[in-house]
Write a protein that holds these residues in place. Structure first.
Motif, short mmCIF file in Angstrom:
data_model
loop_
_atom_site.label_atom_id
_atom_site.label_comp_id
_atom_site.label_asym_id
_atom_site.label_seq_id
_atom_site.Cartn_x
_atom_site.Cartn_y
_atom_site.Cartn_z
N TYR A 248 -2.77 0.56 -9.78
CA TYR A 248 -2.05 1.58 -9.04
C TYR A 248 -1.31 0.94 -7.87
O TYR A 248 -1.75 -0.06 -7.31
N GLN B 282 3.69 8.33 -0.90
CA GLN B 282 3.77 8.41 -2.37
C GLN B 282 2.40 8.44 -3.02
O GLN B 282 2.29 8.60 -4.24
N GLY B 283 1.37 8.28 -2.26
CA GLY B 283 0.04 8.32 -2.86
C GLY B 283 -0.18 7.13 -3.77
O GLY B 283 0.39 6.06 -3.58
N LEU B 284 -1.02 7.33 -4.78
CA LEU B 284 -1.32 6.27 -5.73
C LEU B 284 -0.48 6.50 -6.98
O LEU B 284 -0.66 7.50 -7.68
N ASN C 33 -1.83 2.68 -21.56
CA ASN C 33 -1.00 3.63 -20.84
C ASN C 33 -0.08 2.87 -19.91
O ASN C 33 -0.44 1.80 -19.41
N LEU D 69 -3.72 -1.54 -6.06
CA LEU D 69 -5.14 -1.28 -6.29
C LEU D 69 -5.47 -1.42 -7.76
O LEU D 69 -4.74 -0.94 -8.62
N PHE E 249 -12.64 1.50 -7.66
CA PHE E 249 -11.52 0.74 -7.13
C PHE E 249 -11.96 -0.51 -6.37
O PHE E 249 -13.02 -0.53 -5.73
N GLY E 250 -11.08 -1.52 -6.43
CA GLY E 250 -11.23 -2.65 -5.54
C GLY E 250 -10.59 -2.33 -4.20
O GLY E 250 -10.08 -1.23 -3.99
N ASN E 251 -10.63 -3.30 -3.28
CA ASN E 251 -10.07 -3.07 -1.95
C ASN E 251 -8.57 -3.33 -1.88
O ASN E 251 -7.96 -3.13 -0.84
N GLN F 119 6.29 14.91 -9.16
CA GLN F 119 4.93 14.83 -8.66
C GLN F 119 4.10 15.89 -9.35
O GLN F 119 4.20 17.08 -9.01
N TYR G 262 -9.33 17.82 -16.31
CA TYR G 262 -10.41 17.21 -15.54
C TYR G 262 -9.84 16.76 -14.21
O TYR G 262 -8.75 16.15 -14.17
N LEU H 195 -10.59 15.24 -10.07
CA LEU H 195 -11.49 14.44 -9.26
C LEU H 195 -10.98 14.38 -7.83
O LEU H 195 -9.80 14.54 -7.56
N TYR I 175 -11.24 11.68 -4.50
CA TYR I 175 -11.60 10.36 -4.02
C TYR I 175 -11.41 10.33 -2.52
O TYR I 175 -10.53 11.00 -1.96
N LYS J 55 -10.86 7.65 0.81
CA LYS J 55 -10.44 6.28 1.10
C LYS J 55 -10.49 6.01 2.60
O LYS J 55 -9.85 6.70 3.39
N ALA K 6 -8.48 -0.11 4.75
CA ALA K 6 -8.83 -1.46 4.27
C ALA K 6 -9.87 -1.45 3.14
O ALA K 6 -10.45 -2.49 2.83
N GLU K 7 -10.12 -0.29 2.57
CA GLU K 7 -11.01 -0.21 1.42
C GLU K 7 -10.33 0.52 0.28
O GLU K 7 -9.39 1.28 0.50
N GLY K 8 -10.82 0.33 -0.94
CA GLY K 8 -10.31 1.09 -2.05
C GLY K 8 -10.90 2.49 -2.06
O GLY K 8 -11.92 2.75 -1.43
N PRO K 9 -10.26 3.42 -2.76
CA PRO K 9 -10.80 4.78 -2.87
C PRO K 9 -12.17 4.77 -3.56
O PRO K 9 -12.42 3.96 -4.45
N PHE L 21 -7.89 11.90 -1.70
CA PHE L 21 -6.93 12.02 -2.80
C PHE L 21 -7.53 12.91 -3.88
O PHE L 21 -8.69 12.73 -4.27
N LYS M 167 -5.08 9.07 -18.54
CA LYS M 167 -4.32 8.56 -17.41
C LYS M 167 -4.61 9.44 -16.20
O LYS M 167 -4.46 10.66 -16.26
N TYR M 168 -5.04 8.83 -15.10
CA TYR M 168 -5.34 9.59 -13.89
C TYR M 168 -4.09 9.65 -13.02
O TYR M 168 -3.53 8.62 -12.66
N PHE N 3 -2.67 10.79 -9.39
CA PHE N 3 -3.17 11.07 -8.05
C PHE N 3 -2.14 11.81 -7.20
O PHE N 3 -0.93 11.66 -7.40
N GLY N 4 -2.64 12.58 -6.25
CA GLY N 4 -1.79 13.20 -5.25
C GLY N 4 -1.47 12.21 -4.15
O GLY N 4 -1.89 11.05 -4.19
N THR N 5 -0.73 12.66 -3.14
CA THR N 5 -0.28 11.78 -2.07
C THR N 5 -1.31 11.61 -0.97
O THR N 5 -1.13 10.80 -0.08
#
Lengths: 114, 112
Positions: free
Chosen positions: A35, A41-43, A56, A90, A105-107, B2, B32, B34, B36, B38, B41-44, B89, B99-100, B102-104
């Protein structure tokens, strides 16, 4: 159990160059997704790999490509970098495809293009 | 286009009160959803999910509500704590593509 590892954490590149980002999924996870995160813009979904095959693809130009190796590790490549490619990239892994396998997710790798 | 929208970029709530984060989607194939969280400096990290066959799912202080007719979901956090301050998110997927989308994101700030 180690989490998703992305290397490097930070990258600074010049417009026109190319870059390769690396992702090691959680052990046993077979699906890897990429991502792009930019402010406002988000992810944005780039692509997903499962069993070394791209399953995909998002709406990104062909300059963005990726691959997955037999050990599930994945790399993402961006060629002919543009200023707009500056973003947090990401990587996420999941045990399998589908709802029962949430993304981990990774960082991220922070890419700056100058 | 979007397909998943979070129209509130930020939200501030007092500690102990309820936080309500909203999300709208346009694709009727999504089945489905979800949430998340965040931190910088870290991932979600995965928080909670809900299938389209349900209208509510609860996990401790976190509850997700789904209104399929309105194509709307919301995340309730009760009571809110300063450690909940993060970007949230919402994401959606359909069982066909995996395929996921995500929102902004909505930046939540819980004030002590």
């Amino acid at each position: 159990k180690a989490g998703v590892t992305q290397t490097p954490r930070y990258l600074i590149k010049t417009r026109g160059q190319q870059v390769t980002l690396s992702c090691s999924p959680i052990s046993g996870h077979r699906s890897v997704s990429w991502y792009q995160q930019t402010p406002g813009q988000g992810l944005q979904f780039l692509f997903e790999y499962f069993s070394e095959t791209q399953r995909n693809k998002g709406n990104f130009p062909g300059r963005f490509s990726g691959r997955q190796f037999s050990n599930s590790r994945s790399e993402m490549n961006v060629s002919t970098l543009e200023l707009g490619d500056s973003a947090l990239y990401l990587c996420a892994s999941s045990l399998d495809r589908g709802r029962s396998s949430p993304l981990h997710f990774g960082n991220g790798t922070r890419l700056t293009v100058t | 286009d979007q397909q998943v929208k979070q129209n509130s970029p930020s939200l501030s709530v007092q500690e102990g009160r309820i936080s309500i984060l909203n999300c709208d989607y346009t694709n009727s194939m999504f089945d489905y959803f979800l949430w998340y969280k965040k931190y910088p400096a870290e991932g979600p990290t995965f928080l909670i999910s809900i299938s389209s066959i349900k209208d509510k799912n609860e996990d401790g202080r976190f509850t997700v509500f789904l209104n399929k007719s309105a194509k709307h979901l919301s995340l309730h956090i009760v009571p809110s704590q300063p450690g909940d301050s993060a970007v949230y998110f919402c994401a959606a997927t359909d069982s066909g593509t995996y395929k996921y989308i995500f929102g902004t994101g909505t930046r939540l700030k819980v004030l002590a």
